[in-house]
Design an enzyme around this catalytic site. Structure first.
Site, mmCIF file in Angstrom:
data_model
loop_
_atom_site.group_PDB
_atom_site.id
_atom_site.type_symbol
_atom_site.label_atom_id
_atom_site.label_comp_id
_atom_site.label_asym_id
_atom_site.label_seq_id
_atom_site.Cartn_x
_atom_site.Cartn_y
_atom_site.Cartn_z
ATOM 1 N N HIS A 6 -85.947 -71.512 40.442
ATOM 2 C CA HIS A 6 -85.270 -70.916 41.596
ATOM 3 C C HIS A 6 -84.729 -71.976 42.558
ATOM 4 O O HIS A 6 -84.212 -71.635 43.607
ATOM 5 C CB HIS A 6 -86.234 -70.014 42.380
ATOM 6 C CG HIS A 6 -86.609 -68.751 41.670
ATOM 7 N ND1 HIS A 6 -87.238 -68.746 40.463
ATOM 8 C CD2 HIS A 6 -86.428 -67.454 42.013
ATOM 9 C CE1 HIS A 6 -87.455 -67.482 40.090
ATOM 10 N NE2 HIS A 6 -86.956 -66.691 41.003
ATOM 11 N N GLN A 31 -78.448 -64.034 40.039
ATOM 12 C CA GLN A 31 -79.483 -63.879 41.061
ATOM 13 C C GLN A 31 -79.988 -65.237 41.574
ATOM 14 O O GLN A 31 -80.227 -65.400 42.758
ATOM 15 C CB GLN A 31 -80.622 -63.057 40.495
ATOM 16 C CG GLN A 31 -81.430 -62.396 41.568
ATOM 17 C CD GLN A 31 -82.069 -61.120 41.066
ATOM 18 O OE1 GLN A 31 -82.939 -61.162 40.208
ATOM 19 N NE2 GLN A 31 -81.639 -59.999 41.586
ATOM 20 N N PHE A 32 -80.128 -66.194 40.646
ATOM 21 C CA PHE A 32 -80.424 -67.582 41.018
ATOM 22 C C PHE A 32 -79.640 -68.465 40.056
ATOM 23 O O PHE A 32 -79.463 -68.101 38.888
ATOM 24 C CB PHE A 32 -81.924 -67.889 40.879
ATOM 25 C CG PHE A 32 -82.760 -67.272 41.946
ATOM 26 C CD1 PHE A 32 -82.968 -67.924 43.156
ATOM 27 C CD2 PHE A 32 -83.335 -66.020 41.757
ATOM 28 C CE1 PHE A 32 -83.736 -67.335 44.156
ATOM 29 C CE2 PHE A 32 -84.095 -65.426 42.750
ATOM 30 C CZ PHE A 32 -84.297 -66.088 43.955
ATOM 31 N N GLU A 90 -77.075 -58.201 39.189
ATOM 32 C CA GLU A 90 -78.394 -57.551 39.203
ATOM 33 C C GLU A 90 -78.789 -57.246 40.651
ATOM 34 O O GLU A 90 -78.761 -58.160 41.486
ATOM 35 C CB GLU A 90 -79.422 -58.493 38.559
ATOM 36 C CG GLU A 90 -79.111 -58.776 37.093
ATOM 37 C CD GLU A 90 -79.682 -60.099 36.604
ATOM 38 O OE1 GLU A 90 -80.524 -60.708 37.302
ATOM 39 O OE2 GLU A 90 -79.277 -60.537 35.506
ATOM 40 N N GLU A 121 -77.303 -62.058 32.163
ATOM 41 C CA GLU A 121 -76.298 -62.901 32.828
ATOM 42 C C GLU A 121 -75.057 -63.108 31.984
ATOM 43 O O GLU A 121 -73.939 -63.114 32.495
ATOM 44 C CB GLU A 121 -76.919 -64.256 33.207
ATOM 45 C CG GLU A 121 -77.931 -64.189 34.349
ATOM 46 C CD GLU A 121 -79.283 -63.627 33.941
ATOM 47 O OE1 GLU A 121 -79.534 -63.484 32.727
ATOM 48 O OE2 GLU A 121 -80.096 -63.322 34.832
#
Lengths: 327, 366
Positions: free
Chosen positions: A130, A83-84, A30, A61
């Site tokens: 996160h 992304q995390f 992403e 994901e």
């Protein structure tokens, strides 16, 4: 020109060099393309390698990792970005059920040379989901290698090794170190092995074992023990958590007789438990004290205003080391 | 009459070529050689008889749990026969008919169902994936395989099988969505056999059809009579060509029926009526194809009898070969094989301890 780089820049260098070296390497995830990744790790790649190799995927994901597994089985070298790490659980099913098993299931007919990169860990005042450290989800899954760099240079070398490895590698990037440390990272560095810890400081009275962002707090604690107590510490940076380089840890433990493990993962069943067990199994008679653990608590990472209360501090690390030394 | 057209509530085309009464729409009949038709029929019969033998051996305790194909032979053989060898075949766990068409040896299938990993070893050069048990999880792999073919500028495609239950999983949605966005040469073949173990199709989705879900991803969808081997073949050939030439994905819904248990661990009498199953017996895909061949005057009772004998012998030979293979698989240390390209030091260490236990007479419990 100085080659001083942050971890973000060093990872970016590794991606550039590996994608240039291997036409089959593909980056997908992403915002990895036009945006260059939300942390800018993939900055500039799309301009150099084009949209066929740097793919801005839909936001999914499991789809990213599942598609990457297919690419890998067909001979490409996908590098998938989560992304995390807190969003990687959507993809965990693909990682556990297929990436980790395809070689085994097909009796070697197929293999999955896949890297799943993900920023992880606390300390950057981010949102919920996160900041966790869930590395044991991956280290406990057979068929995976789990790698966690601690600084720019080893990040560059380990990422190169991960991309070249013929099997799936989970590459956890400690985002607290992304921009906080700069060091010389020249071009064309060789990859590091994916089963060896690094001996980052020599000492003979206590062994610290750590990795990722916590390595830096551990080194600060070692400095303080040297200055205030005159104690010299051996410090081991694991780099690869699975497979664990137990021999390096056990050797140091046998020499110092005292071990403290520092990790931001929740304490129970965490990496420190495995290390303590290996030390107990292989260096029991040399130990002068129980293995100390400085870890996260068995709670959720607090929202960022209180995240430092959760993370191991230099004080906590130093106190545990002193307890171990005085035992 | 069989027809291609739109039903009032259905936004996708519905294809039938040879209906259950044997009526043939010649305008839609695919152009297949006599040899190909014979091979298709043979594979369908092989799958049927193989299923029967597997059930029989499973009931005797000689084989483990497996998923029978009975009822779905046309859906599988009609679709797989539209693929070339260089195309990818991505199965779920109920694709023995398709696997037999691709040349997977029966003794390999036996060995897998007997509980040996070696049974899933795909022969070198074959572009078939091993069985995927977690429902729908194989769909994104087909998208990745297809991407790799497009990336290399080949004209190969990937085809992936799954059932009606799989369409409720996130991976179904993600795979179709990725395929639509990435424009990859992939064909999604849903065998809607009406049952996901005990849950009927109407409880999986409120959609009028499964095929219409394609529209949400900007790809083509078509519903076919899954017991009509000619319709399945025609629809799949069309989809494969579209994938090959235009990199456009297609979702094909084959409407069929699971005539047997879900797996041998299942008892369908708990959740479905015999009348339903009997109604579908009338639509048996093998009988329908045999009638078609007979009607074309390219099949006889003698040929039928001879083929059944040949296939039964082939199955018995494969079972004998499997039993012999199993006798040679008595080294348990192979459980440590194929974890990584090179075993890690930890696996080597654990394997050495295992071997030491074996040498000192330590054994696994029964």
């Amino acid at each position: 020109m100085s080659d001083k780089r942050t971890m973000v820049d060093a990872l970016n260098l590794a991606l550039h060099e590996e994608m240039k070296r291997d036409d089959n390497a593909i980056l997908l995830g992403e915002d990895v393309g036009v945006d260059g990744g939300i942390f800018r790790v993939s900055k500039g790649l799309i301009e150099t390698f084009g949209e066929e190799r740097i793919i801005d995927t839909p936001l999914a994901e499991s789809g990213i990792v599942g598609t990457a597994i297919g690419m890998a089985m067909a001979g490409l070298r996908p590098i998938a970005e989560m992304q995390f790490s807190g969003f990687s659980y959507f993809a965990y099913h693909q990682i556990e059920s297929h990436a980790a098993r395809m070689r085994w299931r097909s009796r070697g007919r197929y293999h999955v040379p896949l890297v799943v990169r993900m920023p992880y860990g606390g300390g950057v005042r981010a949102l919920e989901h996160h900041s966790e450290s869930r590395e044991v989800i991956y280290t406990h899954t057979p068929g995976l290698r789990t790698v966690i760099p601690s600084g720019p240079k080893n990040a560059c070398q380990l990422l190169k090794a991960a991309i070249r490895d013929p099997d799936p590698v989970i590459f956890l990037e400690p985002k607290a170190v992304y921009r906080s440390v700069k060091e010389e990272v020249p071009e064309d560095l060789d990859p590091l092995p994916l089963d060896k810890a690094a001996h980052v400081r020599e000492g003979d009275e206590l062994t610290f074992v750590s990795y990722g962002a916590m390595l830096h707090r551990t080194l600060e604690a070692a400095d303080r023990l040297q200055e205030e107590d005159g104690i010299s510490c051996d410090v081991i940076d694991l780099l690869t958590l699975a497979p664990l380089d137990a021999a390096t840890v056990v050797k140091s433990a046998s020499q110092t007789g005292r071990v403290v493990v520092v990790t931001e993962a929740p304490q129970s069943y965490g990496p420190a438990a495995e290390i303590a067990a290996r030390v107990a199994e292989d260096a029991f008679v040399k130990l002068e004290a129980p293995v100390g653990r400085v870890a996260g608590y068995d709670i959720h990472m607090p929202f960022f205003a209180r995240e430092q209360s959760y993370l191991p501090s230099v004080d906590r690390i130093t106190d545990t080391a002193r307890y171990t030394l005085e035992f | 009459m069989p027809q291609i057209g739109m039903k009032p509530n259905d936004p996708v085309p519905v294809l039938s070529v040879l209906n259950q009464d044997g009526a043939l729409d010649e305008t839609l009949e695919p152009d297949l050689s006599e040899d190909t038709l014979h091979r298709m029929y043979r594979t369908m019969l092989e799958a049927r008889l193989f299923d029967e033998r597997l059930l029989n051996l499973q009931r005797q305790g000689k084989l483990g749990t497996f998923a029978p194909v009975r009822g779905q032979e046309a859906a599988q053989v009609g679709s797989i026969s539209a693929l070339e060898e260089d195309d990818w075949m991505v199965p779920s766990f109920r694709e023995n008919a398709a696997a037999l068409w691709r040349g997977t040896p029966m003794d390999g299938l036996f060995l897998f169902i007997a509980g040996y990993n070696e049974g899933l070893a795909i022969p070198d050069g074959k572009k078939d994936l091993p069985v995927a048990v977690p429902v729908a999880s194989q769909l994104p792999h087909a998208v990745g395989l297809a991407y790799a073919e497009k990336f290399r500028k080949t004209d190969n495609v990937a085809m992936v099988y799954f059932g009606d239950g799989a369409t409720s999983e996130g991976d179904f949605h993600e795979a179709l969505n990725f395929a639509g966005v990435m424009e990859v040469p992939v064909v999604f073949v849903c065998q809607n056999n009406q049952w996901a173990i005990s849950v009927p199709r109407k409880k999986q989705t409120a959609s009028h059809s499964i095929a219409q879900k394609a529209h949400a991803y900007g790809i083509q969808g078509i519903q076919v009579d899954g017991n009509d081997v000619l319709a399945v073949h025609a629809a799949t050939r069309d989809a494969v060509e579209r994938a090959r030439n235009e990199h456009k994905p297609t979702l094909i819904e084959c409407v069929t029926y699971r005539m047997e248990v879900h797996t041998t661990a299942d008892d369908p009498t708990v959740y479905r009526d015999d009348e339903d199953v009997e109604a579908w017996e009338e639509r048996d895909p093998i009988k329908r194809m045999r009638d078609y061949l007979t009607g074309k005057d390219i099949w006889s009772d003698d040929q039928e009898e001879e083929l059944r004998d040949t296939v039964k012998k082939q199955i018995e030979e494969a079972w004998k070969k499997t039993q012999k293979t199993i006798e040679g698989l008595d080294d348990p240390t192979v459980i440590f094989d194929h974890m990584f390209d090179e075993p890690t030091h930890l696996i080597k260490e654990q394997r050495a301890r295992f071997e030491q236990d074996l040498q000192s007479g330590r054994d696994a419990d029964e």
